[in-house]
Write an enzyme that holds these catalytic residues in place. Structure first.
Site, PDB file in Angstrom:
ATOM      1  N   LYS A  27      -5.640 -36.057  12.515  1.00 17.13           N
ATOM      2  CA  LYS A  27      -6.154 -37.429  12.518  1.00 17.13           C
ATOM      3  C   LYS A  27      -7.451 -37.491  11.737  1.00 17.13           C
ATOM      4  O   LYS A  27      -7.940 -36.489  11.221  1.00 17.13           O
ATOM      5  CB  LYS A  27      -6.339 -37.959  13.934  1.00 17.13           C
ATOM      6  CG  LYS A  27      -7.424 -37.254  14.746  1.00 17.13           C
ATOM      7  CD  LYS A  27      -7.857 -38.062  15.973  1.00 17.13           C
ATOM      8  CE  LYS A  27      -6.715 -38.425  16.895  1.00 17.13           C
ATOM      9  NZ  LYS A  27      -7.189 -39.061  18.153  1.00 17.13           N
ATOM     10  N   LYS A  85       2.678 -40.849  15.028  1.00 15.03           N
ATOM     11  CA  LYS A  85       2.016 -41.698  16.017  1.00 15.03           C
ATOM     12  C   LYS A  85       1.534 -42.999  15.387  1.00 15.03           C
ATOM     13  O   LYS A  85       0.860 -42.991  14.371  1.00 15.03           O
ATOM     14  CB  LYS A  85       0.811 -40.967  16.616  1.00 15.03           C
ATOM     15  CG  LYS A  85       1.168 -39.854  17.576  1.00 15.03           C
ATOM     16  CD  LYS A  85      -0.012 -38.951  17.852  1.00 15.03           C
ATOM     17  CE  LYS A  85      -1.222 -39.711  18.349  1.00 15.03           C
ATOM     18  NZ  LYS A  85      -2.372 -38.797  18.564  1.00 15.03           N
TER      19      LYS A  85
END
EC number: 4.2.3.153
Length: 236
Positions: A27, A85
């Site tokens: 991320k 995600k």
């Protein structure tokens, strides 16, 4: 309960791998709670990660733009992500969230069996996003595989400041009732792991508690911290 650790670069990814994380979640906190990293970073992390260890990639705190988000999902997929995600940040309600997720699922499942994660926010009311307890239904009705909660605003408040254990257990149960796995994150600390295990959570997402100094922004993930978390989880 699987341990998901969120590195921001290849150096941190190596620490997560060496520490024994189950899922290496690439991320970019500079772009938000579920900020997206670059395709070449995801690809390099996949290349350096053992085949029996999963790599996850966040698409960002996404807007209500199904085309844009589904195309981003393809970027994560071709970069090697096993988990994709989607942070449902700009989707204000169930209908908008399902619209985004259905298109992501179609983009991904047409090409692979990668796991698609619908991620909502325990503090959704602070950013005008879809309500957290809608996420299991959003995930199920769109064909996603996993329902997740995190926090949208990283200001020191945790998942548990917005949802008590009873509410979190209801979330996990709702996901299970829909045939889905569940994941919980949001400044989760060591002290939270056993309670989350006891309510049946499938995946716990951690960054801060795996960093030197415990700070997700200024700290760096260290293998010893990851190893301690993994050993603690394995003891339950």
């Amino acid at each position: 309960m699987l341990l998901l650790i969120s590195p921001i670069n290849t150096e941190e990814a190596l620490e997560a791998i060496e520490g024994g994380a189950d899922i290496v979640d690439v991320k970019n906190p500079a772009e938000g709670s579920l900020g997206a990293n670059f395709p070449w970073v995801i690809r390099r992390v996949r290349e350096m990660t053992p085949e029996d260890m999963l790599v996850s990639a966040t698409l960002g705190d996404v807007p209500y733009k199904p085309g844009t988000v589904s195309l981003a999902a393809m970027g994560a997929l071709v970069s090697g992500a096993d988990y994709i995600k989607v942070g449902l940040y700009g989707t204000r309600n169930y209908d908008e969230a399902v619209d985004v997720m259905k298109n992501v699922v179609r983009a991904v499942k047409d090409q692979s069996d990668a796991i698609v994660v619908a991620a909502g926010y325990a503090d959704a009311h602070r950013v005008g996003a879809v309500e957290p307890m809608e996420i299991p239904r959003v995930a199920a009705d769109s064909g996603a595989d996993l329902a997740m909660l995190d926090t949208a605003v990283k200001d020191g408040k945790t998942l548990f400041d917005f949802m008590d254990m009873e509410k979190l257990e209801s979330f996990v149960s709702a996901a299970r009732d829909h045939g889905l796995k569940s994941a919980l994150a949001g400044s989760v600390g060591r002290e939270h792991l056993k309670p989350l295990h006891e309510i049946g959570c499938d995946v716990v997402g951690i960054r801060g508690a795996a960093c030197v100094g415990g700070d997700r922004n200024t700290g760096r993930i260290h293998r010893d911290a990851v190893r301690e978390l993994k050993e603690l989880l394995d003891s339950f």
